[in-house]
Design a protein around this motif. Sequence first.
Motif, PDB file in Angstrom:
ATOM      1  N   ASP A 147      -6.282   5.554   6.322  1.00  6.22           N
ATOM      2  CA  ASP A 147      -5.352   4.599   5.728  1.00  6.22           C
ATOM      3  C   ASP A 147      -4.131   4.389   6.615  1.00  6.22           C
ATOM      4  O   ASP A 147      -3.612   3.277   6.716  1.00  6.22           O
TER       5      ASP A 147
ATOM      6  N   LEU B  48      -6.006   1.520   1.307  1.00  9.94           N
ATOM      7  CA  LEU B  48      -6.612   0.346   1.913  1.00  9.94           C
ATOM      8  C   LEU B  48      -8.117   0.522   2.075  1.00  9.94           C
ATOM      9  O   LEU B  48      -8.875  -0.445   1.999  1.00  9.94           O
TER      10      LEU B  48
ATOM     11  N   GLN C 271       0.833  -1.198   0.000  1.00 12.86           N
ATOM     12  CA  GLN C 271       0.000   0.000   0.000  1.00 12.86           C
ATOM     13  C   GLN C 271       0.871   1.253   0.000  1.00 12.86           C
ATOM     14  O   GLN C 271       1.930   1.297   0.629  1.00 12.86           O
TER      15      GLN C 271
END
Length: 490
Positions: free
Chosen positions: A209, A185, A31
Amino acid sequence: MDVGIEIGRDDSGQAVYINVEELLATRLLVQGNSGSGKSHLLRRLLEESAHLVQQVVIDPEGDFATLADAYNHVVIDAGDYNEQEIATMGARIREHRASIILNLEALELEAQMSCAAAFLNAMFDAPRDHWYPALVVVDEAQMFAPAVAGDVPDAVRRASLGAMTNLMCRGRKRGLAGTIATQRLAKLAKNVAAEASNFLMGRTFLDIDMARAADLLGMERRQAERIRDLDRGCFLGLGPAISRRPISMKIGPTQTSTRMGTHSLLPMPEAEPENLRTMLFAEMEAEPVKVDRQPEPQIVAAEELIRRIAAPEPGAATASSIDEDSADMTAADAVDLEATIVSILQDMLADTDSAYQPDALLYQDFSVRCRMQQLPRVPLELADFRRRFALAKGGILDPTETRWKELLEAAASLPEDMAAPFLQIARAAMEGSPCPDDDALGRAYGTRSPGRIRRLVEYMEKQGAVVVRADFGGRRSIGIPQLGLSTEAE
């Protein structure tokens, strides 16, 4: 067998490795906000592991097509084919273990999701004999597994989400190791993200996130600010394939790059305002300025692309042709190859854990050991390897020896997975040795359960392959009717 690739270096300058075998079993989630270095990280991972494992890249932006220039990847431009052809290619790459890049950049979002779903489902539904280990990399995974409904039809979203869920939740048993990268995410479906056990978290600014990334890394909420301060190309890593504790690293350099390269500042054109105005407002009827363009790539027919997927790697073409033409291979070469196979099987059997590993991981280990022996290609397909390894566990390293002929004929009536324990029993009968105990039979059968071993012996007895006797002292001996021999009591 541990196979580590260097992904980067930590704050002290020490190399950080990713265990590829562990990664295949535990999956990876990456991520980072746009510009954090996710694509560079994925490219480094793909380059370093290209010689170890089959690779499948779902590429929505066409960033990874340049890998084909340096490695043996086949680029599939999805816009040139229909859904049936894409599904056929998805099944073929599992059969032929071809590394491919599915380039989706020419498609709209809805078409990208439909195409990726058809391709992943075809890989997932491949026959069991084609369940070879494969690293499946999905860039911009939030597009294919969105957390909430978007502008695409619900049927398309469900199909794409279902394919991604199968990849991450059920793909491991089929040899598919999902590696997904996302900008946020919060945009990624939770049931897809939750199946990853390894994490590489890059620079992230939004609080929601950062909080989720900190939770996944096992960090306290007050430590989440650290994720915001990461430099481009720096990631925090955690997981059984990376590190048992969160570790900061800077991703190493890559050999290839995207076709567009990296955007950077350029000097502004030096022209007077009048000249610029003249160029901008020139007569529209004037002949358009000719721009030198790269020639458009020719569309490759689906049949031709499938043929390329099935073709051997360039470096292995000569070896393959030698194998097909026995006249070109000397007897000495065949003996050396067989000796190498036997040596590798012996080394694998020396590892006590190998008896309990699935066939796909064992075959991956065998493939790596073959490359380390500088063989031009893996000499055994998965089905052939499964049989040879079962015979090796039964004590038969060279099945061509005449003394094993009757024994192998006796084992032919049993299922393939029972060959190893039966051969151990039969060899003990031929040698007049005591009957193998449950532990030895369990290692040959790939189980630590005494109950399964008892049921195994009972099944072989019902099939008429063995006859079990026990004396009053509880000592067991097993006879092989087809050979007319019996083990000593044990």
